[in-house]
Design a protein around this motif. Structure first.
Motif, mmCIF file in Angstrom:
data_model
loop_
_atom_site.group_PDB
_atom_site.id
_atom_site.type_symbol
_atom_site.label_atom_id
_atom_site.label_comp_id
_atom_site.label_asym_id
_atom_site.label_seq_id
_atom_site.Cartn_x
_atom_site.Cartn_y
_atom_site.Cartn_z
ATOM 1 N N LEU A 247 -36.158 -30.566 50.779
ATOM 2 C CA LEU A 247 -37.098 -29.463 50.771
ATOM 3 C C LEU A 247 -37.570 -29.137 52.184
ATOM 4 O O LEU A 247 -37.670 -27.971 52.568
ATOM 5 C CB LEU A 247 -38.300 -29.799 49.882
ATOM 6 C CG LEU A 247 -39.470 -28.810 49.869
ATOM 7 C CD1 LEU A 247 -39.022 -27.466 49.290
ATOM 8 C CD2 LEU A 247 -40.635 -29.367 49.061
ATOM 9 N N ALA A 248 -37.844 -30.177 52.957
ATOM 10 C CA ALA A 248 -38.328 -29.982 54.324
ATOM 11 C C ALA A 248 -37.999 -31.220 55.150
ATOM 12 O O ALA A 248 -37.854 -32.327 54.617
ATOM 13 C CB ALA A 248 -39.838 -29.725 54.342
ATOM 14 N N THR A 249 -37.869 -30.996 56.439
ATOM 15 C CA THR A 249 -37.694 -32.089 57.391
ATOM 16 C C THR A 249 -38.961 -32.205 58.228
ATOM 17 O O THR A 249 -39.415 -31.218 58.810
ATOM 18 C CB THR A 249 -36.479 -31.828 58.307
ATOM 19 O OG1 THR A 249 -35.295 -31.735 57.506
ATOM 20 C CG2 THR A 249 -36.314 -32.956 59.312
ATOM 21 N N VAL A 250 -39.516 -33.393 58.271
ATOM 22 C CA VAL A 250 -40.778 -33.632 58.956
ATOM 23 C C VAL A 250 -40.523 -34.428 60.217
ATOM 24 O O VAL A 250 -39.872 -35.481 60.179
ATOM 25 C CB VAL A 250 -41.772 -34.381 58.037
ATOM 26 C CG1 VAL A 250 -43.049 -34.698 58.786
ATOM 27 C CG2 VAL A 250 -42.079 -33.547 56.804
ATOM 28 N N THR A 251 -41.010 -33.904 61.317
ATOM 29 C CA THR A 251 -40.893 -34.590 62.595
ATOM 30 C C THR A 251 -42.254 -35.143 62.973
ATOM 31 O O THR A 251 -43.228 -34.396 63.056
ATOM 32 C CB THR A 251 -40.400 -33.629 63.693
ATOM 33 O OG1 THR A 251 -39.154 -33.063 63.302
ATOM 34 C CG2 THR A 251 -40.232 -34.365 65.010
#
Length: 447
Positions: A247-251
């Motif tokens: 769904l999303a990539t978190v950095t």
């Protein structure tokens, strides 16, 4: 304006607005009768309407019967007319029609008038005649007639294809302006610092399959700021996502429990809804244009109207050099990235499908060429580059269709001199792009 996500669902709207209006009007007799009895004005006031017991019951019965008949007529008209309109314009418009405020308020007023008349009948007796209550019922009947007339006019206007295209275009224009204004506010005072991609990253998977729904971007930005994160969504709002798909990539540092807290900010809905006004409105206009260009309907002028509306909406942001896909916090750091919100992606999602469907339709080719030339004139450097690419693809496609040279010249005449030279220089390169673009839609060969 803050709206609850659940109120965007047609079924919830069908329950809240008409039911709330009807119950509010239906409860008025209790209040009015209480005041009449309290101040003793029931038998002396409103002598203009000298009701006796029999006439009062007759009037209220007629009002109740008429209101229920009008309510049945209104819902029947909505179902029949909008079903026919959805078949000719687009089925996804039905969801917008069901949430139309005029339809819901009309149903609420008619239903409320019915309840008001029925409940008022309870208080009519030989000993007490609530004349004010009955008089208000007569006024409600008059208001119901006026509302029904306005409702019929509104329905007739709603199924007009030109009016519908104009309405969708207005919503798209306002959504684009709001999007650019928000991006402009976020970009003021932004640092030169870009997203730090050298930090640790983690993928957040979707908890279930469905369409990416309503997301309060300010809440997501606040969440990312509080945890010092950069969130890159893998898909735009309104797109379909599978369970366990990224769904999303978190950095940044993602602590235990942060992933669950983040997922609570995102809704995954079972059906497509108008969760992203920009993309949804573009898809509606494209769908209407593609349906109009189909052999079964063959209505090129409706498709031309859609192209004109898309051009008008894009022209309002054509000279903006703002990255609408990146959202920044108050300190000027990039926090959220949304795919598909750049000018290139938005213009491509609108004009590529229409160009492919137009094929050798010279009328559509002229409309596309003229619209793109207007965007080139109104736009900045980014928009001008996008327009030149689309024009090259358009002319490569119409030349590949083996059209008469005079027809092709009629399309060239829609362009100013500088764009004509650009098109002539880029046609040879664009021929390969059209072939690759068309191959994407063809099924892979089977063994």
């Amino acid at each position: 304006m803050i709206t609850l996500p659940s109120l965007r669902k047609p079924f919830v709207v069908l329950l809240t607005i008409p039911v709330g209006t009807a119950l509010t009007i239906g409860s008025l007799p209790f209040v009015i009768v209480y005041l009449e009895d309290l101040f003793g004005v029931g038998d002396v006031a409103f002598q203009t309407f000298p009701f006796d017991t029999q006439s009062a019951r007759t009037v209220l019965s007629v009002i109740a019967t008429g209101a229920m008949s009008a309510l049945s007529l209104a819902y029947s008209l909505v179902l029949v007319v909008f079903t026919l309109a959805a078949g000719n314009i687009g089925p996804r418009l039905l969801k917008r029609f069901t949430t139309d405020w005029v339809n819901q308020i009309t149903a609420g007023i008619l239903g409320g008038t019915f309840l008001y008349a029925v409940i008022s009948l309870i208080f009519v007796s030989e000993d007490f005649m609530p004349r004010i209550t009955i008089s208000v019922g007569v006024l409600l009947a008059a208001a119901s007639v006026v509302q029904l007339i306005y409702f019929v006019r509104h329905v007739a206007r709603s199924i007009s294809i030109d009016d519908e295209i104009a309405e969708i275009s207005n919503r798209l224009t306002e959504a684009l302006k709001s999007l650019v204004a928000a991006a402009s506010r976020e970009q003021k005072g932004r640092k030169k610092q870009d997203m730090d991609r050298e930090r640790s990253t983690a993928d957040i998977a979707s908890p279930r399959s469905g369409y990416i729904g309503v997301t309060d971007m300010e809440v997501v930005i606040d969440f990312a700021t509080a945890h010092d994160l950069v969130v890159e969504f893998a898909l735009p709002h309104g797109a379909f996502i599978l369970k366990d798909q990224t769904l999303a990539t978190v950095t940044g540092p993602l602590d235990e429990g942060d992933e669950e807290a983040f997922l609570k900010l995102i809704t995954i809905e079972p059906s497509r809804s108008e969760v992203a006004p920009v993309q949804f409105s573009i898809k509606l206009l494209v769908e209407i244009a593609l349906r109009a260009l189909s052999p079964g309907i063959n209505d090129s002028y409706t498709a031309v109207a859609c192209v004109d509306s898309l051009t008008s909406a894009f022209a309002t942001v054509a000279d903006e050099g703002i990255n609408m896909a990146v959202h920044w916090d108050k300190e000027g750091n990039a926090r959220v990235v949304l795919p598909g919100l750049g000018l290139k992606e938005l213009v491509g999602s609108a004009f590529h499908p229409i160009r492919r469907a137009a094929g050798g339709n010279i009328l559509m080719a002229q409309s596309l060429a003229y619209s793109l030339s207007r965007l080139h004139h109104a736009g900045g450097e980014e928009m001008q580059g996008i327009v030149e690419n689309h024009l090259s693809l358009l002319f490569a496609q119409i030349r590949a269709a083996d059209l008469v040279e005079d027809d092709i010249k009629s399309v060239v005449e829609m362009l100013p001199g500088e764009l004509t030279r650009v098109v002539e220089a880029g046609e040879e390169d664009a021929t390969g792009e059209v072939a690759a673009d068309t191959a994407e839609d063809e099924p892979a060969p089977t063994a």
